[in-house]
Every structure is written in structure tokens, then in C-alpha cells.
Design a protein around this motif. Structure first.
Motif, mmCIF file in Angstrom:
data_model
loop_
_atom_site.group_PDB
_atom_site.id
_atom_site.type_symbol
_atom_site.label_atom_id
_atom_site.label_comp_id
_atom_site.label_asym_id
_atom_site.label_seq_id
_atom_site.Cartn_x
_atom_site.Cartn_y
_atom_site.Cartn_z
ATOM 1 N N ASP A 1 52.040 6.638 55.271
ATOM 2 C CA ASP A 1 53.276 6.781 56.043
ATOM 3 C C ASP A 1 54.264 7.604 55.229
ATOM 4 N N GLY A 2 55.433 7.862 55.762
ATOM 5 C CA GLY A 2 56.404 8.747 55.133
ATOM 6 C C GLY A 2 56.891 8.290 53.772
ATOM 7 N N LEU A 3 56.792 6.993 53.474
ATOM 8 C CA LEU A 3 57.220 6.476 52.180
ATOM 9 C C LEU A 3 56.100 6.474 51.145
ATOM 10 N N GLY A 4 54.867 6.684 51.594
ATOM 11 C CA GLY A 4 53.748 6.757 50.674
ATOM 12 C C GLY A 4 52.715 5.656 50.762
ATOM 13 N N PRO A 5 53.028 4.454 51.291
ATOM 14 C CA PRO A 5 51.984 3.421 51.358
ATOM 15 C C PRO A 5 50.804 3.859 52.230
ATOM 16 N N VAL A 6 49.618 3.478 51.807
ATOM 17 C CA VAL A 6 48.388 3.865 52.497
ATOM 18 C C VAL A 6 48.260 3.132 53.827
ATOM 19 N N LEU A 7 47.932 3.890 54.874
ATOM 20 C CA LEU A 7 47.664 3.319 56.187
ATOM 21 C C LEU A 7 46.165 3.218 56.437
ATOM 22 N N ALA A 8 45.395 4.215 55.987
ATOM 23 C CA ALA A 8 43.954 4.220 56.224
ATOM 24 C C ALA A 8 43.251 5.131 55.230
ATOM 25 N N VAL A 9 42.001 4.807 54.946
ATOM 26 C CA VAL A 9 41.127 5.631 54.116
ATOM 27 C C VAL A 9 39.793 5.716 54.834
ATOM 28 N N LYS A 10 39.211 6.915 54.881
ATOM 29 C CA LYS A 10 37.930 7.094 55.540
ATOM 30 C C LYS A 10 37.135 8.153 54.789
ATOM 31 N N VAL A 11 35.855 7.901 54.596
ATOM 32 C CA VAL A 11 34.965 8.875 53.958
ATOM 33 C C VAL A 11 34.010 9.383 55.028
ATOM 34 N N THR A 12 33.915 10.712 55.153
ATOM 35 C CA THR A 12 33.049 11.327 56.157
ATOM 36 C C THR A 12 32.247 12.446 55.517
ATOM 37 N N ALA A 13 31.277 12.948 56.262
ATOM 38 C CA ALA A 13 30.568 14.157 55.836
ATOM 39 C C ALA A 13 31.579 15.294 55.814
ATOM 40 N N ALA A 14 31.403 16.247 54.923
ATOM 41 C CA ALA A 14 32.343 17.370 54.802
ATOM 42 C C ALA A 14 32.431 18.178 56.084
ATOM 43 N N MET B 1 52.264 -6.060 52.559
ATOM 44 C CA MET B 1 52.984 -5.415 51.485
ATOM 45 C C MET B 1 53.697 -4.156 52.002
ATOM 46 N N ARG B 2 52.974 -3.353 52.817
ATOM 47 C CA ARG B 2 53.584 -2.138 53.356
ATOM 48 C C ARG B 2 54.820 -2.471 54.172
ATOM 49 N N ASP B 3 54.743 -3.533 54.981
ATOM 50 C CA ASP B 3 55.891 -3.936 55.801
ATOM 51 C C ASP B 3 57.099 -4.268 54.930
ATOM 52 N N ARG B 4 56.860 -4.975 53.822
ATOM 53 C CA ARG B 4 57.973 -5.343 52.930
ATOM 54 C C ARG B 4 58.596 -4.123 52.261
ATOM 55 N N ILE B 5 57.751 -3.159 51.876
ATOM 56 C CA ILE B 5 58.268 -1.926 51.267
ATOM 57 C C ILE B 5 59.172 -1.196 52.263
ATOM 58 N N ARG B 6 58.705 -1.085 53.504
ATOM 59 C CA ARG B 6 59.483 -0.380 54.530
ATOM 60 C C ARG B 6 60.796 -1.112 54.817
ATOM 61 N N GLN B 7 60.756 -2.435 54.924
ATOM 62 C CA GLN B 7 61.981 -3.193 55.198
ATOM 63 C C GLN B 7 62.970 -3.073 54.044
ATOM 64 N N LYS B 8 62.470 -3.056 52.815
ATOM 65 C CA LYS B 8 63.339 -2.894 51.650
ATOM 66 C C LYS B 8 64.071 -1.556 51.693
ATOM 67 N N GLU B 9 63.429 -0.537 52.262
ATOM 68 C CA GLU B 9 64.034 0.792 52.402
ATOM 69 C C GLU B 9 64.879 0.910 53.665
ATOM 70 N N GLY B 10 65.026 -0.200 54.413
ATOM 71 C CA GLY B 10 65.850 -0.190 55.615
ATOM 72 C C GLY B 10 65.167 0.429 56.824
ATOM 73 N N ARG B 11 63.849 0.416 56.832
ATOM 74 C CA ARG B 11 63.090 1.001 57.939
ATOM 75 C C ARG B 11 62.353 -0.074 58.716
ATOM 76 N N SER B 12 61.904 0.304 59.902
ATOM 77 C CA SER B 12 61.094 -0.589 60.727
ATOM 78 C C SER B 12 59.800 -0.927 59.974
ATOM 79 N N PRO B 13 59.303 -2.146 60.116
ATOM 80 C CA PRO B 13 58.061 -2.504 59.414
ATOM 81 C C PRO B 13 56.857 -1.660 59.843
ATOM 82 N N ARG B 14 56.873 -1.145 61.048
ATOM 83 C CA ARG B 14 55.759 -0.344 61.551
ATOM 84 C C ARG B 14 56.113 1.133 61.532
#
Length: 78
Positions: free
Chosen positions: A54-67, A1-14
Motif C-alpha cells: 500500500d502507499g505507506l509500504g506495508p505488504v498486501l500480497a506476494v506472488k511467485v509466477t513464471a517469468a 499489523m498493517r491496520d494499526r500502522i495505517r491508523q497510527k498515520e491517520g488513515r483508514s485501516p483498509r
């Protein structure tokens, strides 16, 4: 999905850049204390959830750690 959003905006999929932010969260009562920590800079305890987008807003990663885990140690980046 992220790749399609980026391509729709004329950007590289990665994406070549990312934005990271963290938010303090209080752990539930049934969470072991060994997985929580204290962030002396923000003077808060328990856990942090870290979100990388990434710069357009789609999530790349989520991580929960100790504070107590610093951003560099959590994401592996500087």
C-alpha cells in the motif's frame, strides 16, 4: 499489523490503492521447468516474484509466477 500502522498515520485501516512491482529470480535447480518461463520484454527466464504494497509500504500480497506471466495476469488488475 498493517491496520494499526495505517491508523497510527491517520488513515483508514483498509488501503484504497496499491503499488505492484516484480523482480526476476533464477529458480533453484530442483524446481520443475514447467513452472518457469521466459519474459521476452526483459529477456530473462525462470521466475518473477511480485510484491504489492500500500502507499505507506506495508505488504498486501506476494506472488511467485513464471517469468512469462504478465503483470495483469498475475495480479488480476490493470
Amino acid at each position: 499489523m498493517r491496520d494499526r500502522i495505517r491508523q497510527k498515520e491517520g488513515r483508514s485501516p483498509r488501503p484504497t490503492a496499491a503499488i505492484e512491482d516484480s523482480q526476476w529470480q533464477q529458480a533453484a535447480a530442483n524446481i520443475p521447468g514447467s513452472t518457469s518461463g521466459w519474459d521476452g520484454g526483459k529477456k530473462v527466464g525462470d521466475r518473477k516474484s511480485r510484491l504489492v504494497v500500500d502507499g505507506l509500504g506495508p505488504v498486501l500480497a506476494v506472488k511467485v509466477t513464471a517469468a512469462s506471466v504478465q503483470g495483469v495476469d498475475a495480479t488480476g488488475t490493470e
